[in-house]
Design a protein around this motif. Sequence first.
Motif, PDB file in Angstrom:
ATOM      1  N   THR A  72       0.841  -1.194   0.000  1.00 33.13           N
ATOM      2  CA  THR A  72       0.000   0.000   0.000  1.00 33.13           C
ATOM      3  C   THR A  72       0.882   1.251   0.000  1.00 33.13           C
ATOM      4  O   THR A  72       2.043   1.197   0.429  1.00 33.13           O
ATOM      5  N   PRO A  73       0.336   2.394  -0.443  1.00 34.92           N
ATOM      6  CA  PRO A  73       1.120   3.626  -0.393  1.00 34.92           C
ATOM      7  C   PRO A  73       1.612   3.961   1.014  1.00 34.92           C
ATOM      8  O   PRO A  73       2.729   4.448   1.181  1.00 34.92           O
ATOM      9  N   GLY A  74       0.791   3.680   2.033  1.00 33.41           N
ATOM     10  CA  GLY A  74       1.212   3.945   3.410  1.00 33.41           C
ATOM     11  C   GLY A  74       2.420   3.111   3.803  1.00 33.41           C
ATOM     12  O   GLY A  74       3.374   3.620   4.404  1.00 33.41           O
ATOM     13  N   GLU A  75       2.399   1.820   3.455  1.00 33.76           N
ATOM     14  CA  GLU A  75       3.541   0.952   3.753  1.00 33.76           C
ATOM     15  C   GLU A  75       4.776   1.419   2.988  1.00 33.76           C
ATOM     16  O   GLU A  75       5.883   1.445   3.531  1.00 33.76           O
ATOM     17  N   PHE A  76       4.586   1.778   1.729  1.00 38.96           N
ATOM     18  CA  PHE A  76       5.692   2.226   0.892  1.00 38.96           C
ATOM     19  C   PHE A  76       6.329   3.491   1.461  1.00 38.96           C
ATOM     20  O   PHE A  76       7.552   3.601   1.512  1.00 38.96           O
ATOM     21  N   ARG A  77       5.483   4.441   1.895  1.00 43.21           N
ATOM     22  CA  ARG A  77       6.027   5.689   2.453  1.00 43.21           C
ATOM     23  C   ARG A  77       6.822   5.447   3.722  1.00 43.21           C
ATOM     24  O   ARG A  77       7.765   6.168   4.002  1.00 43.21           O
ATOM     25  N   THR A  78       6.445   4.433   4.493  1.00 40.83           N
ATOM     26  CA  THR A  78       7.159   4.144   5.732  1.00 40.83           C
ATOM     27  C   THR A  78       8.578   3.687   5.458  1.00 40.83           C
ATOM     28  O   THR A  78       9.526   4.181   6.048  1.00 40.83           O
ATOM     29  N   GLY A 118      10.314   6.901   5.703  1.00 37.33           N
ATOM     30  CA  GLY A 118       9.419   8.028   5.899  1.00 37.33           C
ATOM     31  C   GLY A 118       8.931   8.000   7.339  1.00 37.33           C
ATOM     32  O   GLY A 118       9.588   7.416   8.213  1.00 37.33           O
ATOM     33  N   ALA A 119       7.780   8.577   7.568  1.00 34.61           N
ATOM     34  CA  ALA A 119       7.202   8.586   8.916  1.00 34.61           C
ATOM     35  C   ALA A 119       6.910   7.154   9.359  1.00 34.61           C
ATOM     36  O   ALA A 119       6.387   6.354   8.592  1.00 34.61           O
ATOM     37  N   GLU A 120       7.261   6.847  10.590  1.00 41.44           N
ATOM     38  CA  GLU A 120       7.034   5.506  11.135  1.00 41.44           C
ATOM     39  C   GLU A 120       5.549   5.281  11.344  1.00 41.44           C
ATOM     40  O   GLU A 120       4.840   6.155  11.816  1.00 41.44           O
ATOM     41  N   ARG A 121       5.077   4.110  10.958  1.00 43.91           N
ATOM     42  CA  ARG A 121       3.679   3.743  11.179  1.00 43.91           C
ATOM     43  C   ARG A 121       3.624   2.257  11.450  1.00 43.91           C
ATOM     44  O   ARG A 121       4.514   1.526  11.086  1.00 43.91           O
ATOM     45  N   TRP A 122       2.554   1.840  12.085  1.00 45.50           N
ATOM     46  CA  TRP A 122       2.393   0.425  12.395  1.00 45.50           C
ATOM     47  C   TRP A 122       2.051  -0.332  11.133  1.00 45.50           C
ATOM     48  O   TRP A 122       1.202   0.097  10.354  1.00 45.50           O
ATOM     49  N   ASP A 123       2.679  -1.507  10.953  1.00 47.62           N
ATOM     50  CA  ASP A 123       2.323  -2.314   9.791  1.00 47.62           C
ATOM     51  C   ASP A 123       0.970  -2.984  10.026  1.00 47.62           C
ATOM     52  O   ASP A 123       0.452  -3.017  11.138  1.00 47.62           O
ATOM     53  N   MET A 124       0.396  -3.501   8.967  1.00 41.35           N
ATOM     54  CA  MET A 124      -0.968  -4.046   9.015  1.00 41.35           C
ATOM     55  C   MET A 124      -1.088  -5.201   9.999  1.00 41.35           C
ATOM     56  O   MET A 124      -2.069  -5.307  10.731  1.00 41.35           O
ATOM     57  N   GLY A 153      -2.853   6.648   2.538  1.00 45.84           N
ATOM     58  CA  GLY A 153      -1.855   7.512   1.922  1.00 45.84           C
ATOM     59  C   GLY A 153      -2.356   8.014   0.577  1.00 45.84           C
ATOM     60  O   GLY A 153      -3.491   7.761   0.182  1.00 45.84           O
ATOM     61  N   PRO A 154      -1.511   8.713  -0.162  1.00 50.20           N
ATOM     62  CA  PRO A 154      -1.933   9.220  -1.463  1.00 50.20           C
ATOM     63  C   PRO A 154      -2.143   8.075  -2.451  1.00 50.20           C
ATOM     64  O   PRO A 154      -1.428   7.085  -2.412  1.00 50.20           O
ATOM     65  N   ARG A 155      -3.130   8.215  -3.311  1.00 53.10           N
ATOM     66  CA  ARG A 155      -3.383   7.189  -4.336  1.00 53.10           C
ATOM     67  C   ARG A 155      -2.219   7.161  -5.308  1.00 53.10           C
ATOM     68  O   ARG A 155      -1.619   8.173  -5.608  1.00 53.10           O
ATOM     69  N   THR A 156      -1.950   6.009  -5.818  1.00 54.26           N
ATOM     70  CA  THR A 156      -0.901   5.864  -6.813  1.00 54.26           C
ATOM     71  C   THR A 156      -1.444   6.361  -8.150  1.00 54.26           C
ATOM     72  O   THR A 156      -2.485   5.903  -8.607  1.00 54.26           O
ATOM     73  N   ASP A 157      -0.750   7.317  -8.739  1.00 59.33           N
ATOM     74  CA  ASP A 157      -1.141   7.833 -10.039  1.00 59.33           C
ATOM     75  C   ASP A 157      -0.458   6.976 -11.102  1.00 59.33           C
ATOM     76  O   ASP A 157       0.761   7.040 -11.288  1.00 59.33           O
ATOM     77  N   LEU A 158      -1.242   6.159 -11.760  1.00 59.01           N
ATOM     78  CA  LEU A 158      -0.703   5.202 -12.724  1.00 59.01           C
ATOM     79  C   LEU A 158       0.036   5.898 -13.860  1.00 59.01           C
ATOM     80  O   LEU A 158       1.084   5.423 -14.306  1.00 59.01           O
ATOM     81  N   ARG A 159      -0.464   7.039 -14.312  1.00 58.81           N
ATOM     82  CA  ARG A 159       0.219   7.757 -15.399  1.00 58.81           C
ATOM     83  C   ARG A 159       1.621   8.180 -14.999  1.00 58.81           C
ATOM     84  O   ARG A 159       2.556   8.099 -15.785  1.00 58.81           O
ATOM     85  N   THR A 160       1.770   8.601 -13.741  1.00 61.55           N
ATOM     86  CA  THR A 160       3.093   9.002 -13.253  1.00 61.55           C
ATOM     87  C   THR A 160       4.025   7.800 -13.199  1.00 61.55           C
ATOM     88  O   THR A 160       5.182   7.879 -13.615  1.00 61.55           O
ATOM     89  N   VAL A 161       3.521   6.682 -12.693  1.00 65.29           N
ATOM     90  CA  VAL A 161       4.338   5.465 -12.616  1.00 65.29           C
ATOM     91  C   VAL A 161       4.765   5.032 -14.014  1.00 65.29           C
ATOM     92  O   VAL A 161       5.937   4.723 -14.252  1.00 65.29           O
ATOM     93  N   ILE A 162       3.844   5.040 -14.958  1.00 62.96           N
ATOM     94  CA  ILE A 162       4.173   4.632 -16.339  1.00 62.96           C
ATOM     95  C   ILE A 162       5.200   5.590 -16.940  1.00 62.96           C
ATOM     96  O   ILE A 162       6.146   5.160 -17.598  1.00 62.96           O
ATOM     97  N   ALA A 163       5.047   6.884 -16.698  1.00 63.99           N
ATOM     98  CA  ALA A 163       6.026   7.853 -17.218  1.00 63.99           C
ATOM     99  C   ALA A 163       7.411   7.598 -16.610  1.00 63.99           C
ATOM    100  O   ALA A 163       8.414   7.661 -17.311  1.00 63.99           O
ATOM    101  N   GLU A 164       7.451   7.283 -15.315  1.00 60.41           N
ATOM    102  CA  GLU A 164       8.733   6.985 -14.663  1.00 60.41           C
ATOM    103  C   GLU A 164       9.332   5.690 -15.225  1.00 60.41           C
ATOM    104  O   GLU A 164      10.541   5.617 -15.453  1.00 60.41           O
TER     105      GLU A 164
END
Length: 193
Positions: free
Chosen positions: A32-38, A112-118, A177-188
């Motif tokens: 998830t974006p939250g896990e990724f940001r952590t 990133g900011a520490e958060r509890w995992d699922m 967390g923020p939604r993953t913008d697929l267009r941005t990922v594809i551009a990257e």
Amino acid sequence: MSAPRTALSLTPAALRALTEEGRAPRLLDVRTPGEFRTVHIPGAYNVPLHTLREHRAELLSHLDEDVVLVCRSGQRAREAEQALGQAGLPGLRVLEGGMNAWEAAGAPVERGAERWDMERQVRLVAGSIVLTTGLVGLLVPGAHLIGTAVGAGLTYAALSNSCAMGVLLSKLPYNRGPRTDLRTVIAELRSAS
């Protein structure tokens, strides 16, 4: 009937060696974006599993077999490998043991900011429900049955390797967390080719 496909795996040591040699494969982190940001591996792209499944046809033309799929422990990455394999991209690799193994090996990460995992959140919620209903059950007959139902749900979750409580908790704002913008990922992905 054909045997189920098993994902190719790559150990954290092998991935680290490839990275240090300048031959790093593309890393798709399906958490998830939250896990990724952590915490995530530097240079990884975040494409949550549900997004990958929904948009695998769009992603397919921007991926090749030099991709390693990453999640917390390897389970979601194997599911992502199956989804992409069914869409026509076989031979992807999965980081053996996921981020747990990567961090245990002392490999580099971006934090990133520490958060509890699922998993920890599920233990807290399930334990709190069982404790509360057990105590309330001393005064209210039958209240302990709620805790029994939670225990049955956790048993089913372990046997089926799924977790309804985890799915529900993942929908909370804390975990999204923020939604993953697929267009941005594809551009990257396109610019990294």
